[in-house]
Design an enzyme around this catalytic site. Sequence first.
Site, PDB file in Angstrom:
ATOM      1  N   LYS A  89       0.697  -1.178  -0.178  1.00  0.00           N
ATOM      2  CA  LYS A  89       0.154   0.003   0.037  1.00  0.00           C
ATOM      3  C   LYS A  89       0.927   1.267   0.122  1.00  0.00           C
ATOM      4  O   LYS A  89       0.370   2.326  -0.552  1.00  0.00           O
ATOM      5  CB  LYS A  89      -1.094  -0.033   1.313  1.00  0.00           C
ATOM      6  N   GLU A 111      -9.752   6.677   3.692  1.00  0.00           N
ATOM      7  CA  GLU A 111     -10.555   5.826   4.147  1.00  0.00           C
ATOM      8  C   GLU A 111      -9.604   4.579   4.647  1.00  0.00           C
ATOM      9  O   GLU A 111      -8.671   4.575   3.929  1.00  0.00           O
ATOM     10  CB  GLU A 111     -11.644   5.291   3.276  1.00  0.00           C
ATOM     11  N   SER A 377       1.651  -9.975  -0.828  1.00  0.00           N
ATOM     12  CA  SER A 377       1.215  -8.572  -0.457  1.00  0.00           C
ATOM     13  C   SER A 377       1.526  -7.791   0.794  1.00  0.00           C
ATOM     14  O   SER A 377       1.669  -6.609   0.962  1.00  0.00           O
ATOM     15  CB  SER A 377      -0.461  -8.301  -0.811  1.00  0.00           C
TER      16      SER A 377
HETATM   17  C1  LIG Z   1      -5.008  -4.031   1.672  1.00  0.00           C
HETATM   18  C2  LIG Z   1      -4.531  -5.127   1.732  1.00  0.00           C
HETATM   19  C3  LIG Z   1      -5.031  -6.265   0.453  1.00  0.00           C
HETATM   20  C4  LIG Z   1      -5.911  -5.843  -0.351  1.00  0.00           C
HETATM   21  O1  LIG Z   1      -6.103  -4.555  -1.169  1.00  0.00           O
HETATM   22  P1  LIG Z   1      -5.813  -4.787  -2.670  1.00  0.00           P
HETATM   23  O2  LIG Z   1      -6.197  -3.442  -3.043  1.00  0.00           O
HETATM   24  O3  LIG Z   1      -6.963  -5.869  -3.232  1.00  0.00           O
HETATM   25  O4  LIG Z   1      -4.743  -5.090  -2.833  1.00  0.00           O
HETATM   26  C5  LIG Z   1      -4.354  -7.255   0.298  1.00  0.00           C
HETATM   27  N1  LIG Z   1      -3.089  -7.407   1.049  1.00  0.00           N
HETATM   28  C6  LIG Z   1      -2.558  -6.734   2.109  1.00  0.00           C
HETATM   29  C7  LIG Z   1      -1.324  -7.131   2.755  1.00  0.00           C
HETATM   30  C8  LIG Z   1      -3.455  -5.318   2.338  1.00  0.00           C
HETATM   31  O5  LIG Z   1      -2.882  -4.733   3.386  1.00  0.00           O
END
Ligand SMILES: *Cc1c(COP(=O)(O)O)cnc(C)c1O
Length: 394
Positions: A89, A111, A377
């Site tokens: 992010k 948000e 992620s």
């Molecule tokens: C917020 C988040 C997601 C989901 O958001 P996307 O916009 O679909 O990527 C996935 N993995 C992590 C670690 C997150 O913090």
Amino acid sequence: MSFDVNEAGFYGDFGGAYVPEILYANVETLKNEYKKILADPDFQTEFQDLLANYVGRPSPLYLAKRLSERYGCKIYLKREDLNHTGAHKINNAIGQILLARRMGKTRIIAETGAGQHGVATATVCALMGMECIVYMGKTDVERQNLNVRKMEMLGAKVVPVTSGNMTLKDACNEAIRDWCCHPADTFYVIGSTVGPHPYPDLVAQLQSVISKEIKWQTKEKEGRDYPDYLVACVGGGSNAAGTIYEYLDEPRTKIILAEAAGKGIDTGESAATIHLGTVGILHGAKTLLMQDADGQVQEPYSISAGLDYPGIGPMHANMSKKGRSEVLAVTDDEALTAAMELTRLEGIIPALESAHALAVFQQKKFKKDDVIVLCLSGRGDKDMETYIQLKIKN
Ligand SMILES: *Cc1c(COP(=O)(O)O)cnc(C)c1O
């Protein structure tokens, strides 16, 4: 066929900008400015410098040998979990706040659901000395207290939202309301590939650094710049968009996405928007969303707060409809199993969201020579409470 956005802001039948009159000028200005600013060499120099020296990019492309052995294929993990603040992010937060500064905005709003996007935004606002207000459902404020404390320590003001179910969707509504009241000085930093055009494209472009790195890293490690499969989880779709962006028109690379099935897609407690959603308008875009027969948005459920969103980015709605991506629905239990497995095989505790992507290996068989790049992620620190409460067995 390209799966990118068109001039009008649509991905096939999905997307567009359905905003209240008062925000029309803001969204229009952003639409006219963002491409120019993103292409500006000064912007790129500053953005790339922060990605390298503040976030810690490039993130490694790690060959997970023991996981690969378990599933009989070659699995590389794209380590977004190693970024500053623990997830992908931050890439987007830096880009949008640099953009906001160049557009002369002084006040940042955002948000947040679980608080990850809120923490990333508050972090960059601290770095740049900007005012930051984060809207967060009251329910989430209570269950994600550590992130609330972090945002406050970083100097952001966290506003608990008490409308609706007091979760992410309500926080989005409240942020949009704030934006309507302060259109002149305020920039709304959206945390995923959702919202009115140009946000989905803006966020996808800012996250595309992930697939740009995958290209040269795969070339370095495999002698070719494309994998056979890309795998990612989808909440709103930003880590997935970043992972696949450079491969949209690469037919040799298949795309598999994992959305949250919660307790099961037939249980009424899930967030499997692509499986269960119907066409409607949510937060300024035409997309698939979970709604009842009267068009009331249904409350989603997932063990993972980051996937707990009743809509999906328009890019992903289109790609799945056209068959470019295969979307699997992964339950809480499958994700937990995958989280434990990665922890014990590779010594990496993943975020619950990323564990949904890892659970794809429980549902799908791959061939021995298949090269798979999976976007890890985020890291699991924020989910320790959940992991502990569930007393995951070893
Ligand atoms: C917020 C988040 C997601 C989901 O958001 P996307 O916009 O679909 O990527 C996935 N993995 C992590 C670690 C997150 O913090």
